[in-house]
Structure formats: C-alpha cells, structure tokens
Design an enzyme around this catalytic site. Structure first.
Site, PDB file in Angstrom:
ATOM      1  N   GLU A 238       0.885  -1.170   0.000  1.00 50.91           N
ATOM      2  CA  GLU A 238       0.000   0.000   0.000  1.00 50.91           C
ATOM      3  C   GLU A 238       0.919   1.214   0.000  1.00 50.91           C
ATOM      4  O   GLU A 238       1.505   1.549   1.024  1.00 50.91           O
ATOM      5  CB  GLU A 238      -0.888  -0.001   1.254  1.00 50.91           C
ATOM      6  CG  GLU A 238      -1.772  -1.229   1.408  1.00 50.91           C
ATOM      7  CD  GLU A 238      -2.915  -1.292   0.397  1.00 50.91           C
ATOM      8  OE1 GLU A 238      -3.036  -0.372  -0.437  1.00 50.91           O
ATOM      9  OE2 GLU A 238      -3.661  -2.279   0.436  1.00 50.91           O
ATOM     10  N   CYS A 272      -2.385   9.271   2.006  1.00 44.71           N
ATOM     11  CA  CYS A 272      -1.906   8.724   0.735  1.00 44.71           C
ATOM     12  C   CYS A 272      -2.833   9.140  -0.400  1.00 44.71           C
ATOM     13  O   CYS A 272      -2.405   9.321  -1.521  1.00 44.71           O
ATOM     14  CB  CYS A 272      -1.806   7.211   0.831  1.00 44.71           C
ATOM     15  SG  CYS A 272      -3.302   6.449   1.471  1.00 44.71           S
TER      16      CYS A 272
HETATM   17  P1  NAD Z   1       8.169   5.050   4.853  1.00 44.81           P
HETATM   18  O1  NAD Z   1       8.242   4.243   3.616  1.00 44.81           O
HETATM   19  O2  NAD Z   1       9.276   5.974   5.167  1.00 44.81           O
HETATM   20  O3  NAD Z   1       8.053   4.087   6.147  1.00 44.81           O
HETATM   21  C1  NAD Z   1       7.010   3.148   6.284  1.00 44.81           C
HETATM   22  C2  NAD Z   1       7.446   2.062   7.259  1.00 44.81           C
HETATM   23  O4  NAD Z   1       8.511   1.314   6.679  1.00 44.81           O
HETATM   24  C3  NAD Z   1       7.988   2.595   8.581  1.00 44.81           C
HETATM   25  O5  NAD Z   1       7.560   1.753   9.623  1.00 44.81           O
HETATM   26  C4  NAD Z   1       9.493   2.487   8.392  1.00 44.81           C
HETATM   27  O6  NAD Z   1      10.234   2.382   9.583  1.00 44.81           O
HETATM   28  C5  NAD Z   1       9.583   1.205   7.590  1.00 44.81           C
HETATM   29  N1  NAD Z   1      10.835   1.046   6.830  1.00 44.81           N
HETATM   30  C6  NAD Z   1      11.661   2.014   6.369  1.00 44.81           C
HETATM   31  N2  NAD Z   1      12.695   1.446   5.686  1.00 44.81           N
HETATM   32  C7  NAD Z   1      12.493   0.106   5.718  1.00 44.81           C
HETATM   33  C8  NAD Z   1      13.197  -1.010   5.186  1.00 44.81           C
HETATM   34  N3  NAD Z   1      14.326  -0.868   4.483  1.00 44.81           N
HETATM   35  N4  NAD Z   1      12.692  -2.239   5.406  1.00 44.81           N
HETATM   36  C9  NAD Z   1      11.538  -2.413   6.088  1.00 44.81           C
HETATM   37  N5  NAD Z   1      10.835  -1.397   6.620  1.00 44.81           N
HETATM   38  C10 NAD Z   1      11.296  -0.147   6.427  1.00 44.81           C
HETATM   39  O7  NAD Z   1       6.772   5.800   4.812  1.00 44.81           O
HETATM   40  P2  NAD Z   1       6.196   6.843   5.852  1.00 44.81           P
HETATM   41  O8  NAD Z   1       6.927   8.126   5.704  1.00 44.81           O
HETATM   42  O9  NAD Z   1       6.117   6.223   7.193  1.00 44.81           O
HETATM   43  O10 NAD Z   1       4.692   6.990   5.317  1.00 44.81           O
HETATM   44  C11 NAD Z   1       4.349   7.866   4.296  1.00 44.81           C
HETATM   45  C12 NAD Z   1       4.144   7.112   2.991  1.00 44.81           C
HETATM   46  O11 NAD Z   1       3.192   6.072   3.170  1.00 44.81           O
HETATM   47  C13 NAD Z   1       3.576   8.007   1.909  1.00 44.81           C
HETATM   48  O12 NAD Z   1       4.210   7.735   0.692  1.00 44.81           O
HETATM   49  C14 NAD Z   1       2.111   7.598   1.860  1.00 44.81           C
HETATM   50  O13 NAD Z   1       1.467   7.845   0.630  1.00 44.81           O
HETATM   51  C15 NAD Z   1       2.209   6.138   2.146  1.00 44.81           C
HETATM   52  N6  NAD Z   1       0.938   5.609   2.632  1.00 44.81           N
HETATM   53  C16 NAD Z   1       0.210   4.785   1.821  1.00 44.81           C
HETATM   54  C17 NAD Z   1      -1.024   4.320   2.238  1.00 44.81           C
HETATM   55  C18 NAD Z   1      -1.879   3.431   1.379  1.00 44.81           C
HETATM   56  O14 NAD Z   1      -2.824   2.861   1.901  1.00 44.81           O
HETATM   57  N7  NAD Z   1      -1.603   3.292   0.098  1.00 44.81           N
HETATM   58  C19 NAD Z   1      -1.517   4.703   3.488  1.00 44.81           C
HETATM   59  C20 NAD Z   1      -0.737   5.545   4.277  1.00 44.81           C
HETATM   60  C21 NAD Z   1       0.486   5.995   3.844  1.00 44.81           C
END
Ligand code: NAD
Length: 518
Positions: A238, A272
């Site tokens: 997602e 998002c």
């Molecule tokens: P992010 O990708 O920075 O982090 C998301 C999660 O992944 C966090 O828990 C982070 O610690 C973890 N993470 C980071 N690097 C990792 C790795 N190498 N391996 C495994 N896990 C890792 O995103 P964010 O800043 O927390 O959230 C914002 C983003 O999420 C935006 O792009 C937004 O559009 C998206 N989002 C999508 C949806 C959806 O339903 N499509 C919903 C909410 C947010």
C-alpha cells in the site's frame, strides 16, 4: 514526532506542542527473531481454533475500541498532531467499522466451500482458506492506528499471528494497539510489536515471517518487495499517491469546492489519497478557485484544544521540510501562491499553512512527486478529455475523483482512469468503508487491505479432494495405449463442443468406456 533517538530508545513527542509523550525501547535483531518465534507458537493454537471463536474474540476487540474510543482519539491526536475529530472519524471510526464487518462477514468469506466438478464426477472437492502463519505488518505514521489495526484484524481473524513494526515516528500507537488486543483476550504472543526504524523493519522481513503487509512510501516499498522476493514470500503493498480531482464544467461547484479543501488539507494533507492535483474546466475555473481560496482562508489551524481547530500539525520535521521544499521550488520556478505557502511560526509545533498554487508546470516537483502535505496545485483544462489525459499521466494510481452532474458521462470517464478507486462527486470515504477492499494500481501498490479482499489477502487457498468411487484404475493411469489416446482425443472434441447436445452425448458415450478403465 521523534526529537531524540538513541540506538536503544525512541522518545515520542506531540508534534503540535513539542511535549514528550512517551518512550519505547528499540528492538535488536535477536528480539525480532524471538518475537517471530513466540508468535509462531501462539499461531498454532489460534489457527486451529474454530473460526467462530476467533470471531468472538474480534467482537471483544471491537467492544474495547468502542469503550476506549475517546481515549484512543486523544492519544492519536497527541502522537500525530491531527485534530481529535480527525482521529475519531479518520482512524477510530473506520477501525471499529472494520472489526464489526469481520464479526458479521468473516464466516461467509472464510468458510470452507464445496466446489462441484463439471466433469470429474468421481471426486468431491473443497476449497479451504488457510492462514499463512506469522504476518509481518510494517506501518507508517499518518494513520498509525487504522493502518495497523486494519491489516492486523484481517490477519488475526483469518488465523494468523502478527508481528507489527510501527513507524518510528508513532511508536506509542503500536503499543496501544497491542494493549487493546491483549485487553480483548487476544493471546499475549499472537500480536507483538517490535520497535525501531527501517533496520528493524528489514530484520522482520529477513526473519521467518510468512507474509509481509507493507504500507509506506514507494521507495521503501521497492526495498521491502525485493527483500520479500529474496525470501519468496508474498507481500501486499500500500504505497503513495498523487491523486487527481477533475472538476468538469457541469460540476456541483459548491460541493466540489468544499470537498477539494477538505480532501487536500485533512490530516494536514498527510493522506496517501489526498487530493494533490486539481484539473478544473476553464469555464468554471475562476469561480472554483475563488471558492476554494475563500474556504481555505477560513480554516483554523493550530493546537487542537476544545475542538477549535480544523487543521492540525504535520507529524514530523522531515515531512515538513519536504513540503516546504516543494513549495519553495514551485515559487522559484514561477508558480503563484494563492493562499498559504509557508511554515506557520510561533505555534511551537510543526505547522504548514494550507496552500493553493496556480501556474504550476511539469518542471516543478509539486506537479509530479507525492507532496504528502497541505499543498494543492490547480490546473486549468479545456476539456474533460484533457483532464483525463493529465490525470493519468503519473507513476501513481491510488485514487481519483470526477465532479459532474452527469453520472453517465462521469462513469464513462472513470473507466479511462487507471486508479484503484475512482469517486464521482466524492472522495475517500466510500473506500474507507469496510465492505470495499483498499489498494492502488501502478506504483501505488498491489494487493488489497481490509474488506473481503483484505481478508482473502491473508489466506492461502488449499484444495482438498475426496475420491468417491474407489475404482481400481483411473482411465488416465497406466497402461498407456493407442485406444486410450483415441478415446481422450474424441472426448476433448465432444465434451468441450459449443453445442450442449453434443457435450451431453459426448459425456454419456464416454462413461461406460471410462468405467471399464478406458
Ligand atoms: P516510509 O516508507 O518511510 O516508512 C514506512 C514504514 O517502513 C515505517 O515503519 C518504516 O520504519 C519502515 N521502513 C523504512 N525502511 C524500511 C526497510 N528498508 N525495510 C523495512 N521497513 C522499512 O513511509 P512513511 O513516511 O512512514 O509513510 C508515508 C508514505 O506512506 C507516503 O508515501 C504515503 O502515501 C504512504 N501511505 C500509503 C497508504 C496506502 O494505503 N496506500 C496509506 C498511508 C500511507
């Protein structure tokens, strides 16, 4: 918001006030491993419980959330900076709805089904839906409760265990989710939380989880998918969006304007599926722009005390910088700021003023990259076709909306939009409802969360068949002969014929031959 982080602890602060609200201990690799092992043991018992008893426990989870709804909303407002009303309507409400939906519908979605065979009448087949085992759920900070609870409820009701890695920006919400599950009677090790940044998320995937559900950015999604690929485990993605709103010349303009302002600035634009691009027909553009600028000026922004605020804080400093950087880039390249356009100083927290831009061109980051903040560019178009072409011109495919009084025309245009959800005269709420699965196209991800599809995403399909006749030989077993070949050859011709008569005759003709062992 994290303002202090050491290698072994994370301090969480309220991003609207900068107050410390709690601290968690970061998990090391061996703790991640132990959590998965304990979850695996707990899952064996949980997975073999009847679906009825799992549903009964999910009912208790729902009731705990209902009982604690105001406290959960207050906590979410404190840890994310969003207003309490947004926490209640955007997180608590859809999460309770999700639990309630599974309480009512999980049985009919997950029950074992008999699958009648068309030809293989000597066999009785069943489709069973079985859990994966331990699901690793990695979640972001913008809707930390809903986006953790949603996939976790799907995973648990389907018979899985969960190890969750909440965002390092909202770690306390991960603990709150665990506490709610425990209070409702979910066995202690069945839902666990490991804390830390991406390194801990990576350790979770490298560990022995059987499936990953990831919600986050496209760039992290690529890393997660490639790690899951190495281990050959399934993953649900997602990811981000750059969602367009198309306002046609016959749009219900007042409703469209109110929704544009809410859809772009709700949760400070950190959704998002926020409206991040508006394409408005030139014949109504001036009037629409005036309405949204006026409505935006009326928004009250700040620390949410006594429900006196519409727009809260941004959740963390990194995101505030991204948003400010995109607006600066647009301004330098010639865009006009119609309203907002800057960091709100003096509040002591992380606030960016709701911003509307015009004169945005493709060379500006705000035109193509996800902003994830309270900023929306407005573009004038000369036709519906041009709007659709521009709306489609993106790497993302999460949601889109079309605004028109002509439902048939809007539905025709909706078919041309390759997005996971297209709303006509609305946005977002219809797909937060539990009966619809959520998920995007293209770089916005794959797989679905919540709803019936989200539940099916957490199970594998297992086929169990029972032979009914106990014949000594099946016709396709040894020995192979030319006669056997000829009989199968004419069988193909007859039983798959277009004419029903031929098919029936073909089957009847074959039965005695095959009963004799062909
Ligand atoms: P992010 O990708 O920075 O982090 C998301 C999660 O992944 C966090 O828990 C982070 O610690 C973890 N993470 C980071 N690097 C990792 C790795 N190498 N391996 C495994 N896990 C890792 O995103 P964010 O800043 O927390 O959230 C914002 C983003 O999420 C935006 O792009 C937004 O559009 C998206 N989002 C999508 C949806 C959806 O339903 N499509 C919903 C909410 C947010």
């Amino acid at each position: 918001m994290i303002t202090q982080s050491s290698s072994d602890s994370i301090v969480s602060r309220n991003p609207a006030t900068n107050e410390v609200i709690g601290e968690v201990v970061v998990s090391d690799e061996s703790q991640v491993h132990d959590a998965i092992e304990r979850a695996r043991v707990a899952q064996r018992e949980w997975g073999s419980c009847s679906l009825k008893s799992r549903i009964a426990t999910i009912r208790k989870v729902k009731n705990v959330m209902i009982e604690r709804r105001d406290e959960i909303a207050r906590h979410l407002s404190n840890e994310t900076g969003k207003t309490r009303l947004e926490a209640l309507t955007g997180e608590v409400f859809p999460t309770v709805d999700c639990a309630d939906y599974y309480v009512r519908k999980a049985r009919s979605i997950l029950e074992t089904r008999r699958v009648p065979h068309r030809l293989l009448k000597t066999t009785r087949s069943y489709r069973e839906l079985v859990p994966y085992g331990v699901v690793g759920i990695i979640t972001p900070w913008n809707y930390p409760f809903f986006l953790t609870m949603g996939p976790s409820l799907s995973a648990l009701v389907a018979g899985n265990a969960v190890v969750n890695k909440p965002s390092e920006h909202t770690p306390l919400t991960g603990d709150l989710v665990a506490e709610i599950f425990l209070q409702a009677g979910i066995p202690k090790d069945l839902f666990q939380v490991v804390h830390g940044d991406g390194a801990v998320g990576a350790a979770l995937i490298r560990g022995e989880v059987d499936k990953v559900s990831f919600t986050g950015s496209v760039s992290t999604g690529r890393k997660v998918a490639s790690m899951a690929g190495e281990r050959l485990i399934p993953v649900t993605m997602e990811l981000g969006g750059k969602d367009p709103m198309i306002v046609l010349k016959d749009a219900p303009l007042d409703r469209a304007a109110s929704c544009a302002v809410w859809g772009a600035f709700c949760n400070s634009g950190q959704i998002c599926a926020s409206i991040e691009r508006i394409y408005v027909h030139e014949s109504v553009a001036d009037s629409f722009l005036e309405k949204i600028v006026t409505k935006t000026r009326e928004l009250r922004q700040g620390v949410d005390s006594n429900f006196s605020v519409d727009v809260g804080a941004m959740q963390n400093e990194q995101q505030l910088k991204v948003v400010a950087g995109q607006v600066e880039d647009a301004r330098e390249k010639g865009a006009s700021v119609e309203v907002g356009g800057e960091v709100v100083e003096g509040e002591g927290g992380l606030f960016f003023a709701p911003t509307i831009l015009t004169g945005v061109t493709d060379s500006m980051a705000v035109a193509r990259e996800e902003t994830f903040g309270p900023v929306v560019p407005v573009f004038r178009v000369t036709s519906a076709e041009e709007a659709v072409r521009l709306a489609r011109d993106t790497e993302f495919g999460l949601t889109a909306s079309i605004w028109s009084e002509d439902d048939r025309k809007a539905r025709r245009l909706a078919r041309q939009l390759d997005f996971g959800a297209v709303y006509i005269n609305d946005m977002l709420a219809p797909s937060s409802a539990s009966e619809i699965g959520w998920g995007g196209f293209k770089n916005s991800g794959f797989g679905k969360s919540r709803g019936p599809e989200g539940l099916l995403d957490m199970v594998r399909t297992k086929h169990v068949s029972v032979d009914r006749l106990r014949m000594e030989q099946m016709p396709y077993w040894y020995p192979y002969t030319e006669t056997k070949y000829q009989r199968f050859s004419s069988l193909i011709k007859d039983v798959f014929a277009d004419s029903l008569l031929k098919r029936v005759w073909g089957i009847l003709k074959s039965v005695p031959l095959f009963l004799k062992g062909a």
